[in-house]
Design a protein around this motif. Structure first.
Motif, PDB file in Angstrom:
ATOM      1  N   LEU A 286      42.420  26.931  17.643  1.00 31.13           N
ATOM      2  CA  LEU A 286      41.237  26.373  18.241  1.00 31.13           C
ATOM      3  C   LEU A 286      40.708  25.285  17.772  1.00 31.13           C
ATOM      4  CD1 LEU A 286      40.857  28.377  21.311  1.00 31.13           C
ATOM      5  CD2 LEU A 286      42.438  25.937  21.081  1.00 31.13           C
ATOM      6  N   ILE A 287      39.760  25.860  16.826  1.00 34.61           N
ATOM      7  CA  ILE A 287      38.826  25.380  15.824  1.00 34.61           C
ATOM      8  C   ILE A 287      39.187  24.057  14.488  1.00 34.61           C
ATOM      9  CG2 ILE A 287      37.426  26.509  13.969  1.00 34.61           C
ATOM     10  CD1 ILE A 287      36.622  28.731  15.065  1.00 34.61           C
ATOM     11  N   TRP A 288      40.245  24.364  14.279  1.00 37.97           N
ATOM     12  CA  TRP A 288      40.768  23.230  13.165  1.00 37.97           C
ATOM     13  C   TRP A 288      41.464  22.722  13.888  1.00 37.97           C
ATOM     14  CZ3 TRP A 288      43.973  28.526  10.520  1.00 37.97           C
ATOM     15  CH2 TRP A 288      43.671  28.724   9.775  1.00 37.97           C
ATOM     16  N   ASP A 289      42.013  22.839  15.717  1.00 38.59           N
ATOM     17  CA  ASP A 289      42.774  21.511  16.176  1.00 38.59           C
ATOM     18  C   ASP A 289      42.205  20.343  16.469  1.00 38.59           C
ATOM     19  OD1 ASP A 289      45.450  22.746  15.155  1.00 38.59           O
ATOM     20  OD2 ASP A 289      45.634  23.741  17.002  1.00 38.59           O
ATOM     21  N   LEU A 290      40.498  20.878  16.763  1.00 36.03           N
ATOM     22  CA  LEU A 290      39.589  20.640  17.466  1.00 36.03           C
ATOM     23  C   LEU A 290      38.484  19.610  16.414  1.00 36.03           C
ATOM     24  CD1 LEU A 290      37.340  20.148  20.298  1.00 36.03           C
ATOM     25  CD2 LEU A 290      36.067  21.718  18.685  1.00 36.03           C
ATOM     26  N   ARG A 291      39.020  20.045  15.314  1.00 35.80           N
ATOM     27  CA  ARG A 291      38.419  19.107  14.178  1.00 35.80           C
ATOM     28  C   ARG A 291      39.466  18.586  13.034  1.00 35.80           C
ATOM     29  NH1 ARG A 291      34.723  22.957  10.863  1.00 35.80           N
ATOM     30  NH2 ARG A 291      36.663  23.810  10.079  1.00 35.80           N
ATOM     31  N   VAL A 292      39.908  18.327  13.955  1.00 39.85           N
ATOM     32  CA  VAL A 292      41.576  17.378  12.463  1.00 39.85           C
ATOM     33  C   VAL A 292      41.278  16.107  12.384  1.00 39.85           C
ATOM     34  CG1 VAL A 292      42.626  17.052  15.496  1.00 39.85           C
ATOM     35  CG2 VAL A 292      44.083  17.086  12.985  1.00 39.85           C
ATOM     36  N   PHE A 293      41.787  15.481  11.524  1.00 43.38           N
ATOM     37  CA  PHE A 293      41.085  14.579  11.320  1.00 43.38           C
ATOM     38  C   PHE A 293      41.930  13.888  10.443  1.00 43.38           C
ATOM     39  CE2 PHE A 293      39.673  11.475   7.919  1.00 43.38           C
ATOM     40  CZ  PHE A 293      39.169  10.646   8.740  1.00 43.38           C
ATOM     41  N   ALA A 294      42.689  14.409   9.389  1.00 46.57           N
ATOM     42  CA  ALA A 294      43.463  13.319   8.152  1.00 46.57           C
ATOM     43  C   ALA A 294      44.491  12.926   8.847  1.00 46.57           C
ATOM     44  CB  ALA A 294      43.825  14.140   6.646  1.00 46.57           C
ATOM     45  N   GLN A 295      45.039  13.976   9.848  1.00 50.75           N
ATOM     46  CA  GLN A 295      46.731  13.757  10.725  1.00 50.75           C
ATOM     47  C   GLN A 295      46.199  12.238  11.156  1.00 50.75           C
ATOM     48  OE1 GLN A 295      45.332  16.832  10.187  1.00 50.75           O
ATOM     49  NE2 GLN A 295      47.222  18.464   9.151  1.00 50.75           N
ATOM     50  N   ILE A 296      45.051  12.399  12.319  1.00 48.46           N
ATOM     51  CA  ILE A 296      44.994  11.270  13.235  1.00 48.46           C
ATOM     52  C   ILE A 296      44.932   9.897  11.896  1.00 48.46           C
ATOM     53  CG2 ILE A 296      43.604  10.528  15.179  1.00 48.46           C
ATOM     54  CD1 ILE A 296      45.442  12.877  15.070  1.00 48.46           C
ATOM     55  N   GLN A 297      44.368  10.303  11.505  1.00 48.59           N
ATOM     56  CA  GLN A 297      43.438   9.025  10.825  1.00 48.59           C
ATOM     57  C   GLN A 297      44.612   8.290  10.106  1.00 48.59           C
ATOM     58  OE1 GLN A 297      39.983   7.611  10.850  1.00 48.59           O
ATOM     59  NE2 GLN A 297      41.023   5.995   9.361  1.00 48.59           N
ATOM     60  N   LEU A 298      45.774   8.447   9.718  1.00 48.60           N
ATOM     61  CA  LEU A 298      46.740   8.451   8.603  1.00 48.60           C
ATOM     62  C   LEU A 298      47.790   8.075   9.847  1.00 48.60           C
ATOM     63  CD1 LEU A 298      46.923  10.828   5.939  1.00 48.60           C
ATOM     64  CD2 LEU A 298      46.651   8.868   5.566  1.00 48.60           C
ATOM     65  N   LEU A 299      47.665   8.808  10.959  1.00 52.21           N
ATOM     66  CA  LEU A 299      48.879   7.677  11.818  1.00 52.21           C
ATOM     67  C   LEU A 299      48.103   6.571  12.721  1.00 52.21           C
ATOM     68  CD1 LEU A 299      49.384  11.397  14.160  1.00 52.21           C
ATOM     69  CD2 LEU A 299      51.362   9.745  12.905  1.00 52.21           C
ATOM     70  N   GLN A 300      47.296   6.442  12.572  1.00 49.37           N
ATOM     71  CA  GLN A 300      46.482   5.390  13.432  1.00 49.37           C
ATOM     72  C   GLN A 300      46.529   3.754  12.159  1.00 49.37           C
ATOM     73  OE1 GLN A 300      42.127   6.199  13.563  1.00 49.37           O
ATOM     74  NE2 GLN A 300      42.377   6.784  15.290  1.00 49.37           N
TER      75      GLN A 300
END
Length: 318
Positions: free
Chosen positions: A246-260
């Motif tokens: 839960l903590i890791w998936d709340l703070r996810v960044f790199a995957q979303i940024q690269l997909l964007q």
């Protein structure tokens, strides 16, 4: 002559009970915690203090060139909480966190049970495959994912188009929000499942064979043994794994940024990590970004509080 002996009257007083001595706890475990606590204070103390202070200031691009930051109190938080975009992104992040964590836990537990049931040679092959997936760097993961879902030469579109009546040639998976976050959830789950699977498998190996044999002799089916015997025994492992996910998936960044960066939707599909990055780096609103980071930290503490409270309670009972 008869002499009558009278018994002494009860005074109603009792001797004071012996004082109970509290069990003295050894001090060595607390001393061993000092290096870890000192490392946390040194490594996280300054960044967190900087974030807290600047969340109460008007800290923007001008302050990067030496101008003093003006103290504005709770204004950053008020602007943040009255912004409908922030609430949309926060709710989206919580939903993404819950869905990804539950999916990861479900697949990881299933793979752990599979590893416990299959022969040694096939278990080793599965473990090596999961280790390779777990060890792959995020940039490499995203490069492979982009190659798979590319709208012009993607393998996924090509394979789906082989189905009669289906034409996915040229389909962009990163345009629509559901497919965008579906791709993100798939990538994050694929990279996180090995950790859950190995951890749960390690817990399963600690379940005594005598306990399982006793459950079988009592007539318990496999599903009943899993629910009523195995799960309660490995419950502490499952709880801490779910909390971490839960903590890791709340703070996810790199995957979303690269997909964007790969897609054409850009920042329209932000989560809290990319939203804070955009506020600070993209718009130079470092005060607002610091306030948003404090909100994420508060959410993380709220998620962790139940587990921490149970640990404190168990420590007091012991």
């Amino acid at each position: 002559m008869t002499t009558t002996v009278t018994a002494p009257e009860a005074t109603g007083t009792q001797e004071p009970a012996a004082p109970r001595h509290r069990k003295r706890r050894p001090k060595l475990p607390y001393a061993l915690l000092i290096p870890a606590i000192a490392t946390l204070l040194i490594g996280l103390g300054y960044p967190v203090t900087w974030q807290i202070i600047n969340s109460f200031k008007e800290y923007g691009l001008a302050q990067q060139f030496g101008q003093p930051a003006e103290f504005i109190g709770l204004q950053n938080y008020l602007d943040l909480f009255t912004d409908s975009v922030f609430w949309t992104i926060a709710l989206r992040s919580v939903a993404f966190m819950a869905g990804t964590a539950l999916l990861t836990m479900g697949i990881g537990i299933a793979l752990a049970l599979l590893m416990k049931a299959i022969p040694a040679w096939s278990r080793i092959v599965l473990q090596v495959a999961m280790l390779l997936a777990w060890a792959m760097p995020i940039v490499a993961q995203m490069t492979v994912a982009n190659w798979l879902i590319d709208d012009r030469n993607g393998v996924v579109n090509y394979v789906l188009s082989l189905i009669p009546g289906v034409d996915y040639i040229g389909h962009n998976w990163l345009i629509e929000p559901l497919s965008f976050f579906g791709v993100a959830m798939t990538i994050i789950t694929w990279a996180s499942v090995p950790f859950v699977a190995f951890s749960v498998y390690a817990g399963l190996t600690q379940v005594s064979e005598e306990v399982l044999e006793a459950a079988s002799l009592d007539g318990a089916s496999r599903s009943q043994t899993l629910r009523m015997v195995i799960v309660p025994i490995i419950r502490p492992v499952l709880v801490i794994l779910l909390l971490l996910q839960l903590i890791w998936d709340l703070r996810v960044f790199a995957q979303i940024q690269l997909l964007q960066d790969f897609g054409a939707a850009g920042e329209r599909y932000d989560l809290l990590g990319t939203y804070i990055y955009g506020l600070g780096i993209g718009q130079s609103q470092f005060g607002m970004a610091a306030a948003a980071a404090m909100v994420v930290m508060a959410l993380t503490l709220a998620i962790s509080w139940g587990y921490v409270r149970n640990m404190i309670k168990e420590d007091q009972e012991s």
